[in-house]
Design an enzyme around this catalytic site. Structure first.
Site, PDB file in Angstrom:
ATOM      1  CE  LYS A  47      -3.868   2.006   2.661  1.00 49.23           C
ATOM      2  NZ  LYS A  47      -4.822   1.745   3.770  1.00 49.23           N
TER       3      LYS A  47
ATOM      4  CB  SER B  81      -7.792   4.010   2.430  1.00 52.47           C
ATOM      5  OG  SER B  81      -7.025   3.435   3.489  1.00 52.47           O
TER       6      SER B  81
ATOM      7  CB  SER C 210      -8.561   0.995   5.510  1.00 53.90           C
ATOM      8  OG  SER C 210      -9.268   2.219   5.494  1.00 53.90           O
TER       9      SER C 210
END
Length: 419
Positions: free
Chosen positions: A71, A147, A171
């Site tokens: 990420k 996210s 997330s």
């Protein structure tokens, strides 16, 4: 189907020499280049291919030679850490985050970064002004969640063999559910957060709860492997056979009713688990009010951001007493129950612009997050993926992982979307 295999399987073939890390990494880059979902948004090809060539000539740790992505909120030396913010687009990290260091020490090759929502500020979408929007590989008109939507979408689409994300308000778990992969929110504090921050000077120590970082993968075994090399070991799994598990279940609640499709898939899943010998007890734990818990979690998230900004909130002492009381209720519950099953989120992936019941996405997430419990989102089936949330006792992450791993034999596990 090479690109939909698990990291554990690929690592085994690399150790045996029946698979070349260099060839696999080259092919993965070709696949990333051809992808239309905008999940992997930055790569480091020369570094990755050189590392893969070296991996083919040596032996190493449990992830030796396995290409993966991470990420775009973790620092990777030599790459920008943008958090989707244009002001950070050219800020190159000088040092790897702790998670990156540990994954690479285990032999993994971080080939690139997956997309995030702007400043990680949305649990339902993944888009930002630096890299744009990520779409769901099951249906490009739908969201992959946020996210960590780029992470989950990359795994579902066969663009990575392992991922690492973050979970403050779902997330990891929400994108995992929407994309049909596995995602683990560990017990807070299990995995170090160093290097997980926007670019700039190291942040002053702040209250870390309830944020956690954890892996996403195409199997529960991969979650265990990733956690074993990045986090502190917790208690071993309470059970090793599916039929020995004692399981609590709540699949719907009038405060956040699930859609018909989610309800049908999860009901069928629990029925199948019961036929496999799992002992099932329905109902919320004594002393746990899910509405109170969801509201209290909302305060905790607000408190987290206030601490990051140096602000104080009124009522924190009372909130901590409430959290301790609820945590004690869950601890009593897990004296007789091994894992608790509930929806990860009330719906399947929704169209990008749909804001209907948007805030409801965190209701089910909150039930594990407030008391600081480990939780796995596991694919349970469905025409669009439906996530089953497996909540375990605090610091017993492997109990939740093991149940999800064994349940895959009944529920089917990860299924790739049609290409």
């Amino acid at each position: 189907m090479t690109f939909f295999r698990t990291a554990t399987e690929v690592a085994a073939d690399l150790r045996r020499g029946t698979l070349s890390s260099r060839e696999l990494t080259e092919q993965l880059f070709t696949r990333i280049d051809a992808s239309e979902i905008n999940a992997v948004v930055a790569t480091r090809r020369e570094f990755a291919l050189d590392a893969a060539s070296k991996a083919d000539a040596t032996t190493g740790g449990p992830l030796h030679g396995v290409p993966m992505t991470i990420k775009d909120a973790f620092a990777v030396a030599g790459m920008a850490t943008t958090w989707g913010e244009p002001a950070f687009a050219d800020t190159v990290a000088e040092q790897d985050a702790a998670v990156v260091e540990r994954l690479q020490d285990a032999g993994a090759i971080v080939v690139g970064k997956s997309n995030v929502h702007h400043l990680l500020a949305d649990f339902g979408r993944t888009e930002n002004p630096v890299y744009g929007r990520t779409v769901n590989p099951w249906d490009h008109a739908r969201t992959p969640g946020g996210s960590s939507g780029g992470a989950a979408a990359a795994l579902a689409a066969g663009l990575s063999f392992l991922e690492y994300g973050s979970d403050l308000a779902g997330s990891i778990r929400i994108p995992a559910a929407y994309c049909g992969v596995y995602g683990l929110k560990p017990t807070p504090g299990t995995v170090p957060l160093r290097g997980f921050q926007p670019p700039g000077p190291p942040a002053d120590p702040v209250r870390e709860f309830p944020s956690a970082v954890g892996p996403l993968a195409r199997s529960a075994a991969d979650l265990r492997l990733a956690l074993s090399v990045t986090g502190e070991p917790g208690a071993p799994s309470r059970r090793s056979r599916l039929a020995d598990f004692r399981v609590g279940v709540v699949l719907d609640d009038p405060s956040c009713p699930v859609t018909g499709e989610v309800g049908r898939v999860l009901s069928d899943a629990v029925d199948a688990l019961a036929r496999a010998g799992v002992r099932v007890a329905a109902g919320w734990p004594d002393g746990v009010d899910p509405v109170v818990q969801a509201e209290a979690f909302g305060f905790q998230v607000e408190w987290f951001f206030a601490a990051m900004e140096g602000r104080e909130l009124e009522g924190t002492d009372e909130q901590e007493r409430q959290r301790a009381t609820l945590g004690a209720a869950w601890a009593r519950y897990f004296a007789d129950v091994d894992v608790f099953l509930c929806p990860t989120v009330f719906t399947t992936a929704f169209p990008h612009e749909d804001r209907h019941r948007y805030d409801d996405q965190v209701f089910w997430i909150a039930q594990a997050s407030l008391p600081g419990l480990p939780a796995v989102s596991a694919p349970a089936g469905g025409a669009l993926p439906v996530g089953l949330q497996v909540v375990g006792p605090a610091h017993a992450d492997d109990t939740a992982i093991t149940f999800a791993e064994l349940a895959a034999d009944v529920l089917g596990g990860f299924v790739p979307p049609a290409e």
